[in-house]
Design a protein around this motif. Structure first.
Motif, short mmCIF file in Angstrom:
data_model
loop_
_atom_site.label_atom_id
_atom_site.label_comp_id
_atom_site.label_asym_id
_atom_site.label_seq_id
_atom_site.Cartn_x
_atom_site.Cartn_y
_atom_site.Cartn_z
N ARG A 36 -24.03 7.54 -1.81
CA ARG A 36 -24.64 6.38 -2.44
C ARG A 36 -23.98 6.06 -3.78
NH1 ARG A 36 -30.94 6.76 -3.63
NH2 ARG A 36 -30.13 8.40 -5.02
N THR A 37 -23.61 7.10 -4.52
CA THR A 37 -22.96 6.90 -5.82
C THR A 37 -21.61 6.21 -5.67
OG1 THR A 37 -24.08 8.83 -6.72
CG2 THR A 37 -22.13 8.03 -7.90
N PHE A 38 -20.83 6.66 -4.68
CA PHE A 38 -19.47 6.15 -4.53
C PHE A 38 -19.35 5.13 -3.39
CE2 PHE A 38 -18.90 10.30 -6.56
CZ PHE A 38 -18.12 9.93 -7.65
N PHE A 39 -20.50 4.56 -2.97
CA PHE A 39 -20.45 3.59 -1.87
C PHE A 39 -19.54 2.41 -2.18
CE2 PHE A 39 -22.07 -0.39 -0.08
CZ PHE A 39 -21.84 -0.15 1.27
N PRO A 40 -19.59 1.80 -3.38
CA PRO A 40 -18.68 0.68 -3.64
C PRO A 40 -17.22 1.04 -3.40
CG PRO A 40 -20.35 0.80 -5.34
CD PRO A 40 -20.50 2.04 -4.52
N THR A 41 -16.81 2.21 -3.87
CA THR A 41 -15.41 2.61 -3.68
C THR A 41 -15.11 2.85 -2.20
OG1 THR A 41 -15.45 3.68 -5.84
CG2 THR A 41 -13.66 4.28 -4.37
N ILE A 42 -16.04 3.48 -1.49
CA ILE A 42 -15.84 3.75 -0.06
C ILE A 42 -15.74 2.44 0.72
CG2 ILE A 42 -16.89 4.78 1.99
CD1 ILE A 42 -18.16 6.86 0.12
N TRP A 43 -16.65 1.53 0.46
CA TRP A 43 -16.67 0.26 1.20
C TRP A 43 -15.46 -0.60 0.83
CZ3 TRP A 43 -18.52 -1.20 5.49
CH2 TRP A 43 -18.69 -2.55 5.81
N LEU A 44 -15.02 -0.48 -0.41
CA LEU A 44 -13.86 -1.23 -0.86
C LEU A 44 -12.63 -0.90 -0.02
CD1 LEU A 44 -13.26 -3.21 -3.29
CD2 LEU A 44 -12.32 -1.23 -4.48
N ILE A 45 -12.52 0.35 0.41
CA ILE A 45 -11.37 0.80 1.22
C ILE A 45 -11.66 0.68 2.70
CG2 ILE A 45 -9.89 2.78 1.73
CD1 ILE A 45 -10.52 3.79 -1.12
N LEU A 46 -12.91 0.97 3.09
CA LEU A 46 -13.25 1.04 4.51
C LEU A 46 -13.26 -0.34 5.17
CD1 LEU A 46 -14.03 3.08 6.68
CD2 LEU A 46 -16.44 2.67 6.09
N ALA A 47 -13.77 -1.37 4.49
CA ALA A 47 -13.89 -2.70 5.10
C ALA A 47 -12.53 -3.26 5.53
CB ALA A 47 -14.60 -3.65 4.13
N PRO A 48 -11.51 -3.27 4.68
CA PRO A 48 -10.20 -3.77 5.15
C PRO A 48 -9.60 -2.93 6.27
CG PRO A 48 -10.21 -3.47 2.76
CD PRO A 48 -11.48 -2.92 3.27
N LEU A 49 -9.85 -1.61 6.26
CA LEU A 49 -9.32 -0.77 7.33
C LEU A 49 -9.94 -1.13 8.67
CD1 LEU A 49 -9.12 2.76 5.64
CD2 LEU A 49 -7.22 1.23 6.23
N ILE A 50 -11.23 -1.37 8.69
CA ILE A 50 -11.90 -1.74 9.94
C ILE A 50 -11.39 -3.08 10.45
CG2 ILE A 50 -14.13 -2.33 10.96
CD1 ILE A 50 -15.40 -0.33 9.03
N LEU A 51 -11.13 -4.01 9.53
CA LEU A 51 -10.71 -5.37 9.92
C LEU A 51 -9.19 -5.49 10.09
CD1 LEU A 51 -12.99 -7.34 7.43
CD2 LEU A 51 -13.36 -7.05 9.88
N SER A 52 -8.43 -4.44 9.84
CA SER A 52 -6.98 -4.53 9.85
C SER A 52 -6.38 -4.96 11.19
CB SER A 52 -6.38 -3.19 9.43
OG SER A 52 -6.81 -2.15 10.30
N PRO A 53 -6.98 -4.70 12.38
CA PRO A 53 -6.39 -5.21 13.63
C PRO A 53 -6.22 -6.72 13.66
CG PRO A 53 -7.98 -3.49 14.12
CD PRO A 53 -8.09 -3.77 12.66
N LEU A 54 -7.01 -7.45 12.88
CA LEU A 54 -6.88 -8.91 12.86
C LEU A 54 -5.53 -9.36 12.30
CD1 LEU A 54 -10.44 -9.84 11.53
CD2 LEU A 54 -9.59 -10.18 13.84
N LEU A 55 -4.88 -8.49 11.54
CA LEU A 55 -3.60 -8.86 10.93
C LEU A 55 -2.51 -9.04 11.98
CD1 LEU A 55 -3.64 -6.42 7.86
CD2 LEU A 55 -4.08 -8.88 7.83
N PHE A 56 -2.72 -8.57 13.20
CA PHE A 56 -1.70 -8.65 14.25
C PHE A 56 -1.98 -9.78 15.23
CE2 PHE A 56 -2.15 -4.23 12.84
CZ PHE A 56 -0.85 -3.96 12.43
N LEU A 57 -2.88 -10.72 14.85
CA LEU A 57 -3.25 -11.82 15.74
C LEU A 57 -2.76 -13.16 15.21
CD1 LEU A 57 -6.90 -10.75 16.67
CD2 LEU A 57 -4.78 -10.33 17.94
N GLY A 58 -1.64 -13.18 14.54
CA GLY A 58 -1.06 -14.43 14.06
C GLY A 58 -1.71 -14.92 12.79
N GLN A 59 -1.36 -16.16 12.42
CA GLN A 59 -1.87 -16.74 11.18
C GLN A 59 -3.39 -16.88 11.22
OE1 GLN A 59 0.68 -16.24 9.17
NE2 GLN A 59 0.65 -18.31 8.29
N GLU A 60 -3.91 -17.25 12.38
CA GLU A 60 -5.36 -17.40 12.49
C GLU A 60 -6.06 -16.06 12.24
OE1 GLU A 60 -3.21 -18.16 14.77
OE2 GLU A 60 -3.37 -20.28 15.34
N GLY A 61 -5.50 -14.98 12.80
CA GLY A 61 -6.10 -13.65 12.59
C GLY A 61 -6.02 -13.21 11.14
N LYS A 62 -4.88 -13.51 10.48
CA LYS A 62 -4.74 -13.14 9.07
C LYS A 62 -5.77 -13.88 8.22
CE LYS A 62 0.23 -12.16 9.40
NZ LYS A 62 1.57 -12.56 8.94
#
Length: 1181
Positions: free
Chosen positions: A622-648
């Motif tokens: 709970r204390t470090f949730f902002p830092t964890i979510w700051l890194i975790l959210a882009p990692l979870i969404l990173s597959p979208l980067l391989f779907l062209g401009q629309e995915g990016k």
């Protein structure tokens, strides 16, 4: 025979008297008196009375007296029966530190383990609220307070010296006592009962004593400064009655206040009072005299036969005393005198030369009445003598002023007498400082700064910090105990480490550390406030470690002197233990929780230390949730980067949404993501993204926020709101409707967030005025005191607690606050410049169809949006009341109000009028701001009204827009004076130099209060909107939607799109929702050959319907933070209101708006710019 009987019994009588005398002598010499080496600064006089109770002894019924011994054979009187042995209570009380008293009926004996009451606060300590239970103090009636000085209006003490002196701790406690009463009186509306009575207004009220040896001249005239005054010339001898006026006879009105101007040091004034009990007349003279070091003394008279001076006796039922007076201004200048005669008489009667130790006279309201006020010498008095019940405000300010004026170069308040401790083993010479005085002084000064807004109090409080950094050996109050910092009440060497004064010093530091100095431009002041926070934190750490050393398991050790002196521990009396327990609880209720409190006699010894629970992995996450979510959210969404401009582009939008919802970083910082991610991902270049953050449309919003800041600065919004409420009525139905109308009207011109931030405090303050008396369920302050509500932290903070209200009143609170939020959101739909989604829509339509007559202007939008806005407001007003007040409440608006409802309406009406009257007449700043505001709105309406040529047609097309006229208005705010110009022709005094006035707003005001985060958030919305179009995401979603719902008619597609937008806006900001879906709506309209406005307008209005969740919009969050509504309340109303608003929008789009914008025909400008949206030719025509 009779003579013989006398002679035979005479020896027995002599023997009886001899035995009785020996018994009394032995009792006298065997009684051990234990000196107490503590001070009584924080003892409640009510508690002290318990110690002075008569010893209660009784002989148990059925028991016989027997012989007992105690303490190594000491004989003791006792009784026994078949089962028990009975000891005198006086012995138990002394040996076991207990107390007791007979009940009110006289037949029941109550036994207590403590003679002091535990006052543990229920709520968190509020730094600017009442100071603990000090409202129950009576510093001025303490035995060791000789008088309230007529020179400085603060107490003078004989604590450790028979000659009265100024003792800083008592003076600060005197101020805190009266400040606490002010705050509690304002909560309980007791101040309404303190209306003053004026005497001496009429010239005929001023008399001259009959038969005087000297004439008394009374000349009445009008003074330019004080109005009606009387000039008095009378003999200065105290035997001369002079000119006088009769006072009001009410026994409650014992405080007098008047303005006078004495012309010489022989002038004086006298108050004549009559005691109720014995009809004794008491003359209190206030004279310009030092009194041989005394502050009050019994008057002397000369005996003419032997020329000796003796004290005036109590002859003819009269006694005379004098107070040493100097005045708050030099002789020859006006000064205000305020005296509590009840206190002055009590102190005078307690100051006789033959006064015994216990002869402390305490008078209560009703014990005397005032008779007259007389004047002697050469002087002028204003013809307005005020009589009141209390002088709390004057006493508090006098205490704060004394602290400012008497602070030494070290930043402290020196004690001018010697203090000895432990039989003179520890001695403090005159001039020592006390951490308790420093803490109390800071507590007074921070409250004075907040109350009077005078920086001298803040400066003095900051200067008081210096002694906390100076060691006690060097004249400061800082000491160390085994490496832990301690602030010494008595800075002896070696240290005494008194717990009581240390706790009060921490409270003072806490008060200063929590002071709001955002309006102070001096950075050094802000640094000092942070320094106070550090000192407080250091003290709390020491308290955590050392507090167990003071805890005996059932009581408290007063200090730690025994550590250095090698003596027995100095146990604190029960009143000190109660006070220390209360202070510890106060400290533990602050954000810096110390984690434990002292043991209480009402708790088991095993529970005296209440440690915090262990810190586990869940707390770590709970204390470090902002830092964890700051890194975790882009990692979870990173597959979208391989779907062209629309995915990016989708990756950027979803990442921003995750950060927005979780608030892992401030919203303003999250708004920078498009400028970082879009260029790096190759979607839009930085040169195209950066201008979006301060585009033309964003400048319009900037102008709106600047105008709202000027309105708030001069309190114009408050005047408009309260004035309109006086017209709409105060029945709950119409009061809510009035607030909705006012809020939505203001929201037409400024952002919904700014509008709610302005109106919510007004609504909440009105609810406090109406609901707090209902919450208490008492009408008299005595009833509150009897139930000890005065010690409740909730009242101290003046917080509205809806849980203590009836179901109907709770419903009214919920309705009022929810309707403010709803109205601010709904009102934003009425104009195109007032809210982010509308501005994003305007930006998109101008970018998609540049230099085209698309029919959207400031005036045409109002013509389209105002009618449905009225229906939105009615729906909200109806649904919210139906939800929380029920159908009967809705029906009752058509019925004649009952008597109780009439009383409630009258109370609400008075509350509104009281708030409005406090504003005073309309100021120059308000008038100027109103004119500039109206000129800005008029310029926006008339720039391009479409039906007739606007003023923007005078310039080259596209060069001048609404942002330009708005900037002109903003520029005027920075140059137009806040007060009337000080031109020589406008003022009476033409000899003095002119003074340049400050502008309506300045840049410091903007720097402190302007919401730059909203500008950045809107700029991020424009950038995302551009990325959605450029990346092709809008085209992709539009074609997918078209293929999914292509079988539906345009009407059905509009309904589905509206529902999707309204649902999405509940989980993200309205600007983010609009920036995504508005480009999609234009693309979808082109793909199905619909009018460009048919889908885009509902998509622009829909984000404003975020009524369900606090996270959806700042307006909801502002209202939710008032604690008057729950999450489920907001959701339940929001769902139903969303449905109604969608239905109203769809009906409006297919009726009134359909005709207004000619949506039945596909416009030519859409055909000309079709490829700009899809990249393909359209098949619509």
């Amino acid at each position: 025979m009779k003579c013989w009987r006398w002679r035979s019994n005479r020896h027995r009588i002599y023997l009886f008297f001899a035995c009785a005398s020996l018994l009394l002598l032995s009792k006298h010499y065997l009684t051990v008196t234990v000196p107490i080496d503590e001070e009584d600064e924080e003892l409640n006089p009510v508690d002290l009375k318990e110690k002075e109770k008569e010893k209660i002894e009784c002989e148990p019924t059925g028991a016989v007296e027997t012989k007992c011994t105690a303490d190594n054979g000491k004989p003791l009187r006792c009784w026994k029966d078949e089962e028990e042995v009975y000891f005198p209570f006086s012995y138990i009380k002394k040996r076991f530190d207990m107390t007791g008293k007979l009940g009110k009926d006289g037949s029941t004996f109550e036994l207590f383990t403590s003679y002091a009451k535990m006052r543990t606060p229920d709520k968190n300590y509020y730094p600017l609220g009442p100071f603990g239970h000090f409202s129950t103090y009576s510093v001025e009636t303490r035995d060791r307070v000789r008088c309230i000085s007529a020179k400085t209006d603060v107490p003078m003490s004989t604590q450790w010296d028979p000659i009265p002196y100024y003792y800083p701790i008592q003076i600060a406690q005197y101020g805190l006592q009266h400040y606490s009463r002010i705050k509690l009186d304002s909560v309980s509306n007791k101040s309404d009962d303190n209306a003053e009575v004026l005497v001496g207004v009429q010239s005929k009220e001023w008399k001259g004593a009959a038969g005087m040896h000297e004439t008394t001249e009374r000349l009445f005239f009008n003074d330019e400064e004080k109005g009606k005054v009387v000039n008095i010339s009378a003999g200065h001898a105290l035997s001369n009655a002079g000119a006088y006026v009769y006072l009001d006879k009410s026994p409650d009105l014992h405080v007098i206040s008047f303005d006078w101007k004495p012309y010489d040091a022989n002038s004086s004034f006298t108050v004549l009072a009559k005691m109720k009990q014995d009809d004794l007349l008491v003359l209190i003279n206030y004279v310009f005299s030092e009194g041989d070091g005394k502050c009050v003394w019994q008057d002397e008279e000369k005996s003419f036969d032997d020329e000796t001076i003796v004290l005036k006796p109590r002859k003819d039922g009269q006694v005379s005393y004098s107070y040493s007076y100097s005045g708050s201004a030099p002789i020859g200048e006006w000064s205000t005198v305020t005296r509590d005669i009840l206190v002055d008489v009590a102190r005078a009667l307690s100051s006789g030369e033959n006064r015994k130790k216990d002869d402390n006279v305490v008078l209560h309201p009703g014990d005397l009445r005032l008779v007259s006020l007389g004047f002697r010498g050469q002087l002028t008095v204003r013809q307005q003598i005020a009589q009141r019940k209390e002088q709390d405000s004057h006493a508090f300010r006098s205490s704060a002023d004394w602290l400012v004026e008497n602070q030494d170069k070290k930043g402290g308040w020196a004690v001018p007498v010697e203090r000895s401790i432990a039989d003179r083993k520890l001695v403090l010479p005159p001039g020592w400082h006390s951490a308790m005085a420093q803490g109390h002084g800071i507590s007074v000064l921070t409250r004075a700064y907040n109350q009077f807004n005078d920086k001298k109090y803040l400066s003095s409080a900051i200067n008081a910090l210096e002694l906390f950094k100076t060691n006690s050996s060097e004249g400061g109050v800082r000491a160390e105990f085994f490496g832990y910092i301690w602030y010494e009440e008595y800075p002896t060497t070696p240290g005494s480490f008194v717990l009581n004064g240390f706790l009060y010093s921490l409270i003072g530091l806490y008060d200063l550390s929590k002071l709001d100095v955002s309006g102070i431009y001096d950075d050094s002041a802000k640094t000092k406030v942070k320094e106070a926070q550090e000192m407080y934190s250091v003290g709390i750490r020491s308290l955590k470690q050392l507090l167990p050393l003071y805890d005996t398991g059932s009581g408290t050790i007063y200090d730690l002197r025994h550590v250095a002196l090698g003596t027995a521990p100095n146990l604190a009396r029960w009143d000190y233990h109660a006070n220390n327990t209360n202070q510890s609880s106060t400290e533990s209720s602050s954000p810096s929780d110390i984690g434990f409190t002292l043991s209480s006699p009402y708790c088991s010894p095993s529970s005296n230390l209440k440690m915090s629970r262990r810190y586990g992995w869940f707390d770590e996450i709970r204390t470090f949730f902002p830092t964890i979510w700051l890194i975790l959210a882009p990692l979870i969404l990173s597959p979208l980067l391989f779907l062209g401009q629309e995915g990016k582009c989708t990756f950027v939008i979803l990442t921003m949404s995750c950060y927005w919802v979780a608030e892992v970083v401030p919203l303003a910082v999250t708004s920078f993501i498009p400028m970082i991610a879009l260029p790096f991902l190759g979607i839009v270049g930085i040169k195209q993204v950066a201008p979006k953050y301060f585009a033309d449309t964003n400048i319009v919003f900037f102008n709106s926020l600047m105008l709202s800041l000027a309105v708030e600065e001069c309190q114009l919004h408050k005047r408009i709101a309260l004035k309109m409420l006086t017209y709409v009525g105060t029945r709950p139905h119409w009061l809510m409707a009035g607030f909705m109308i006012i809020t939505s009207f203001i929201s037409l011109w400024i952002s919904d967030t700014a509008c709610c931030a302005l109106m919510a405090p007004i609504a909440y303050a009105l609810l406090e005025e109406i609901m707090i008396p209902k919450m208490r369920k008492v009408k008299k302050i005595e009833e509150i005191e009897n139930t000890k509500v005065l010690e409740n932290g909730e009242i101290e903070e003046r917080k509205l607690d809806t849980s203590k209200l009836s179901a109907r009143d709770r419903g009214i609170c919920k309705c009022m606050m929810l309707l403010v939020a709803h109205a601010s959101l709904i009102g934003g739909t009425g104009t195109i410049n007032s809210t982010g989604p509308n501005l994003i829509f305007r930006d998109n339509i101008e970018k998609n169809f540049p230099n085209e007559d698309h029919g959207i202007s400031y005036l045409s939008w109002m013509a389209f949006a105002i009618p449905p806005m009225i229906f939105y407001m009615f729906s909200s007003w109806f649904i919210v009341q139906l939800q929380f007040l029920g159908p009967r409440h809705m029906i009752s608006m058509f019925k004649k109000p009952t008597e109780s409802e009439k009383e409630e309406e009258d109370f609400a009406r008075k509350a509104v009028l009281k708030s409005y009257n406090q504003l005073g007449p309309m100021t120059w700043a308000e008038k100027s701001t109103l004119v500039i505001f109206l000129l800005a709105v008029l310029s926006w309406i008339s720039s391009d009204p479409k039906v007739i040529p606007g003023w923007s047609d005078l310039f080259k097309k596209g060069y001048v827009t609404d942002s330009c006229s708005g900037l002109v208005a903003v520029f005027l705010l920075f140059i137009w004076p806040k007060n009337k110009p000080d031109f020589r022709m406008f003022r009476k005094d033409k000899n003095r130099p002119s003074v340049r006035q400050e502008p309506l707003i300045d840049w410091d005001c903007v720097r402190r209060r302007f919401p730059w985060s909203i500008i950045l958030l809107l700029g991020a919305g424009f950038a995302i909107s551009e990325a959605v179009k450029v990346s092709g995401l809008s085209t992709l979603i539009a074609y997918n939607l078209n293929s999914t719902i292509s079988s539906l008619p345009l009407f059905g597609m509009q309904v589905i799109l509206s529902i999707v937008v309204v649902v999405m806006t509940e989980f993200s900001t309205n600007s983010a929702t609009a920036s995504i879906f508005i480009p999609i709506s234009f693309t979808l309209a082109e793909s199905v050959c619909a009018h460009p406005l048919y889908f885009s307008i509902p998509t622009a209005i829909g984000p404003s319907f975020s009524f369900m969740l606090p996270m959806a919009t700042p307006a909801n969050a502002i209202v939710y933070e008032t604690k008057t509504i729950r999450m489920i309340d907001m959701v339940s109303c929001g769902v139903l209101l969303n449905i109604f608003c969608i239905v109203i929008t769809v009906i409006n789009m297919n009726t009134w708006a359909y005709w207004l914008f000619n949506m039945g025909t596909y416009p030519d400008y859409a055909i000309r710019h079709a490829t700009n949206l899809t990249g393909n030719s359209t098949q619509c025509f």
